[in-house]
Design a protein around this motif. Structure first.
Motif, PDB file in Angstrom:
ATOM      1  N   ILE A 107     -41.959  11.816 -39.670  1.00  0.00           N
ATOM      2  CA  ILE A 107     -41.234  10.633 -40.111  1.00  0.00           C
ATOM      3  C   ILE A 107     -40.775   9.837 -38.892  1.00  0.00           C
ATOM      4  O   ILE A 107     -40.177  10.397 -37.966  1.00  0.00           O
ATOM      5  N   ASN A 241     -38.178   4.896 -45.987  1.00  0.00           N
ATOM      6  CA  ASN A 241     -37.287   6.018 -45.663  1.00  0.00           C
ATOM      7  C   ASN A 241     -35.962   5.897 -46.406  1.00  0.00           C
ATOM      8  O   ASN A 241     -34.882   6.042 -45.828  1.00  0.00           O
TER       9      ASN A 241
ATOM     10  N   ASN B 241     -35.314  13.247 -39.018  1.00  0.00           N
ATOM     11  CA  ASN B 241     -36.153  12.076 -39.304  1.00  0.00           C
ATOM     12  C   ASN B 241     -36.734  11.484 -38.016  1.00  0.00           C
ATOM     13  O   ASN B 241     -36.689  10.282 -37.783  1.00  0.00           O
TER      14      ASN B 241
END
Lengths: 431, 431
Positions: A107, A241, B241
Motif C-alpha cells: 500500500i 485508501n 500503510n
C-alpha cells in the motif's frame, strides 16, 4: 521459503553459499553498525535492569486529537515525493516520484502516491462537479457526486504506473536512484462504482465499441478506451485508501483502469462518451505512442507488462558491510497476478526464486524477499517477474532488439543494481 | 450475490420485495436529490454538447510537488478523528474515534486511524530508541531501529480495535453516532519483523511461558501475553500503510497482536521480557478486565470476537427519501476470517446474506454490502457477523445474560439502527 526463524534459514542454495550459524544475522551484520563486535561480548547484550527512561518516557505527551488529521513524524521529513525540474518545461505538466526506497509493503500512503499532471492540479468543488455519460448510449446522463456515491460500490487494491516510469533509461543507465528511476508506480485500495454499472444505467447502443474518457483539468486530458475494457474491470472511484481521493489524484472522481498505463486512469473525470471508433486524441498520437526503429509508431499500448524492482538495497539505501541481508522488492503486472519473482546476485547468470508475500492480488503490487549473504565482493543484483500468463520480464537488451531506443514509454526491463565493495549501489545496464 | 449490473439486481429476496425495473436506482433515489423527476424528462439527462468548463478547467492548476507530502482536499475538512471530552479526565489518557461514516473499503488512512493513549503521544527520536529483549532468554539483547529493520520483514493487513469500542452502551443505547459508538476500530497494512524471529534470535528458555511487553510512553504501558501468541503471529512493526508508523500509532516501533484487543498492541515498544507467569500489571487488573454479575472479574480477555456494523446508513449519513440503496458495512473477527454477514431490515426477524467483498483477509476488516429497497416506512437495520469458527455475533441482550451490565470492554453486540420515515437514523437497542 518461509523459514520459521531467521536462525534456521539455510543459505545453502544461495550464491554466497555459506550456511549460517547461530546469531549470524546480527553477528555478521553489525560490523558497521557498531552494535555488536564479533567474538567479544555483544555491545547490544542487554543489562540486567530495564532501560533507562528517555525524556519522552518521563512526561505526558500530546493528547488525542492534538492532530485531528494526522501527519508523519517530524523525523520523517525526508520521505517525500520529488520531481526532476529539468525533465519538463514546467511543474504543471510534470511528474513527482514516490520515495520507494523508504516505503514498505504494497500500500502506498496517499501523501506519497506519485503524481502526473498535464495542466496542474485543479482544486474542484465536489458539489459542482458533474460526470456526463453520452454518445452512443440510450439515455445520456449527467451525474452528481451524490448520485455516483449511491450506486453499488466496489473496493479493490490496484497499482497505477505511469508508462514513462523508467523512460529515461532507454538509451543508457543514467538515473542512479530508485526513486527517480521507478517511483512512478504506486498502489492503493480504490473504492467506487464499476464503470459497467454506470454504462448499464445509460444503456450501451450496439454500435458502440469505444469510449472517450475526459478530465476536468485545464488539459481536458482525454483518451480512448475499448468498450470491452470499460465493461471488464474499470472503476469510477471517489475514494483511495479509505478516504476521499486526494486532489492530486483526481478528487472528487477518477477512472481506474486496472493494469493499464497511468495516463488512461483519467483524473478529475467529467465525461465518458461512447463511439464506434477511437478518438486519436493528442495524448494517444503525439504522446503515449512508441516510435519504433523503422519509423512507425506503436499506438494504444495500454497494457503494463510484468515488471519488478529491488527496493533494498538500492542507491539510496546502500549496504553497511558484509553480512546477511534481506533483499526486498516489488513486482507487478497488468495481466493479473504475479506468479513468480526470480532474483540474481550475479547479473543474471544464476537465479533463485524469491518469496512472494500474501496477499498476491490481481493488478496490484506484490512484495518479494530473499535472504542474501553478502561477502563484500562486487555483485550485480537483479529481479525478474513472471506473471500468470507466463510472460517473463525482459532485459533492456531484449527490449531494444524489439523496439529500438526511440521510445519513452513501457520500459519494463530488468533493473540491475551494481554493489561495490564499500556497499554503495549503482544503476547499471549490462550488455 | 455479484450482479453484473445494478439494473439486473433482483430484489425478490429482499424484505421490501419489489423487483426493480429499468433505471429504478436513479429513478427511485432521486426524489430528494432533485436530479431526476420520475415520469418527466430526467433533470440529469445529458445535453447534446459537452459540459461547460468550470473555472478549474480553464486554467493551470498547482504543479507537482506543490505538496511533497500530500493532504486531503480542503472540502474534506470535516473528515477527522474526534474525541469525547467528558469521557476521560484529560486528553492524554483518552481516545479519538475514526470517522467510519466517511470511510470506504478496508484500509484506514493513517491520518484517520483511531487513537488511544494512556499518557499522551510521545515524540521519540528513532536514533535513540531501543528495544530490550530479556528475562528468560539465552542471550538478552538491546536492539536499535537499524538492527530491527534489517531482520526479515513481513507485511500483513490487520485491524486493531480498542476493546472499549461500544463500551458506553452496556446499559443502554446512548451514543447516537457511528463514529463515537464504533470508531475505535481501524485497519492497516503493517510491516515489521515477526516477534518469533526476534525471540529466536535471543533464544527462548524452556521455562518461559509469558511475555511482558512495555511501551516507552510516560505510562510505561505494559501487558502480559502468552508466549504461544508471541510465537504465533505477533509482529514488531515499524511501518503502517507503506510509510513509517505515525507518532500516535507508536513511532518508531509498535507491537501488533493480530485479533487481540488494542491495548496489548503496545505502542512505542521498548521492552519484551519473558517469564514463567503473567505480570498482573495495572492495565490487566484494575483495567481491561470485565466485572461480572457475581462480583468476579474476567481477566486476560484478549480476543476480539466477531463483530460487524452497518456504516451506511447511519446517524451521520441518513437516507434521503424512499428508493433503492446499498447497505454498506464492515465485519471483523479476531478468530481469523469472516465467513458470512447477515443483514436484517426488520430488527432481526428476517435475515439476508450480504455480499462479502474481496479480499477477505484473516484478522482484517471485511467489507459487506446488500441492496435494499426502502419503502419509506420505519425499519430496524442490523448486521451480524459469523466467523470461520462458526461463532455468531450476539445481541446485546444475549451479552447481558452472560456478563451483566458492569462491563466496559468487549461489547461486540449487534448494532441496531432505527430508520424513521424521514430517513433519519437512530441508535436503539431492542429488548
Amino acid at each position: 521459503m518461509r523459514p520459521s526463524s531467521w536462525r534456521s534459514i539455510s543459505l545453502s542454495s544461495n550464491v554466497a553459499g555459506t550456511p549460517l550459524g547461530r546469531r549470524s544475522f546480527l553477528g555478521l551484520g553489525a560490523a558497521l553498525t557498531g552494535s555488536l563486535a564479533i567474538g567479544a561480548k555483544p555491545a547490544n547484550a542487554a543489562p540486567a535492569s530495564p532501560p533507562a527512561d528517555a525524556p519522552w518516557s518521563q512526561s505526558l505527551g500530546a493528547g488525542v486529537v492534538d492532530r485531528p488529521y494526522g501527519r508523519p513524524a517530524d523525523t520523517e521529513a525526508g520521505v517525500i515525493r520529488r520531481n526532476v525540474p529539468w525533465l519538463t518545461a514546467g511543474a504543471e505538466s510534470s511528474v513527482s516520484f514516490s520515495p520507494l526506497q523508504d516505503l514498505h509493503g504494497i500500500i502506498t500512503p496517499n501523501g506519497l502516491f506519485f503524481e502526473r499532471h498535464h495542466a496542474g492540479r485543479p482544486d474542484i468543488d465536489p458539489d459542482q462537479h458533474r460526470l456526463m455519460i453520452h454518445g452512443l448510449v440510450e439515455r445520456p446522463l449527467v451525474l452528481t457526486m451524490k448520485d455516483i456515491v449511491r450506486f453499488p460500490s466496489t473496493s479493490r487494491i490496484h497499482f497505477i504506473e505511469c508508462p514513462a516510469n523508467g523512460g529515461m533509461e532507454w538509451r543508457a543507465a543514467q538515473v542512479n536512484s530508485l526513486q527517480f528511476n521507478h517511483g512512478m508506480i504506486s498502489c492503493a485500495e480504490w473504492t467506487g462504482v464499476r464503470l459497467s454499472t454506470l454504462l448499464d444505467e445509460v444503456g450501451v447502443r450496439k454500435e458502440a465499441k469505444w469510449a472517450m474518457v475526459e478530465g476536468a483539468d485545464g488539459a481536458h486530458m482525454n483518451r480512448s478506451l475499448t468498450l470491452d475494457k470499460c465493461l471488464d474491470d474499470c472503476l469510477v472511484v471517489y475514494a483511495q485508501n479509505g478516504e476521499a481521493l486526494r486532489p492530486e489524484q483526481g478528487y472528487p472522481l477518477r477512472l481506474v483502469v486496472p493494469g493499464w498505463e497511468g495516463n488512461v486512469n483519467i483524473k478529475w473525470l467529467r465525461r465518458i462518451k461512447l463511439g464506434d471508433r477511437p478518438w486519436f486524441s493528442r495524448e494517444e498520437t503525439s504522446k503515449y505512442t512508441d516510435l519504433m526503429p523503422d519509423g512507425t509508431s506503436r499506438g494504444f499500448t495500454w497494457l503494463i507488462d510484468a515488471k519488478s524492482v529491488i527496493t533494498f538495497p538500492c542507491p539510496e539505501k546502500p549496504l553497511t558491510g558484509p553480512g546477511l541481508y534481506e533483499i526486498r522488492g516489488l513486482a507487478w503486472t497488468g495481466n493479473g497476478k504475479v506468479k513468480r519473482v526470480d532474483v540474481s546476485t550475479d547479473g543474471g547468470v544464476n537465479w533463485q526464486t524469491a518469496r512472494l508475500h500474501e496477499p498476491v492480488l490481481s493488478k496490484a503490487l506484490t512484495k518479494f524477499t530473499l535472504p542474501w549473504q553478502w561477502d563484500g565482493q562486487p555483485a550485480l543484483l537483479e529481479s525478474r517477474a513472471i506473471d500468470e500468463t507466463g510472460y517473463v520480464q525482459p532485459t533492456i537488451a531484449q527490449l531494444r532488439t524489439q523496439r529500438g531506443t526511440n521510445s519513452v514509454y513501457h520500459n519494463n526491463s530488468i533493473q540491475t543494481w551494481q554493489i561495490k565493495p564499500d556497499g554503495s549501489v549503482f544503476d547499471v545496464q549490462l550488455a
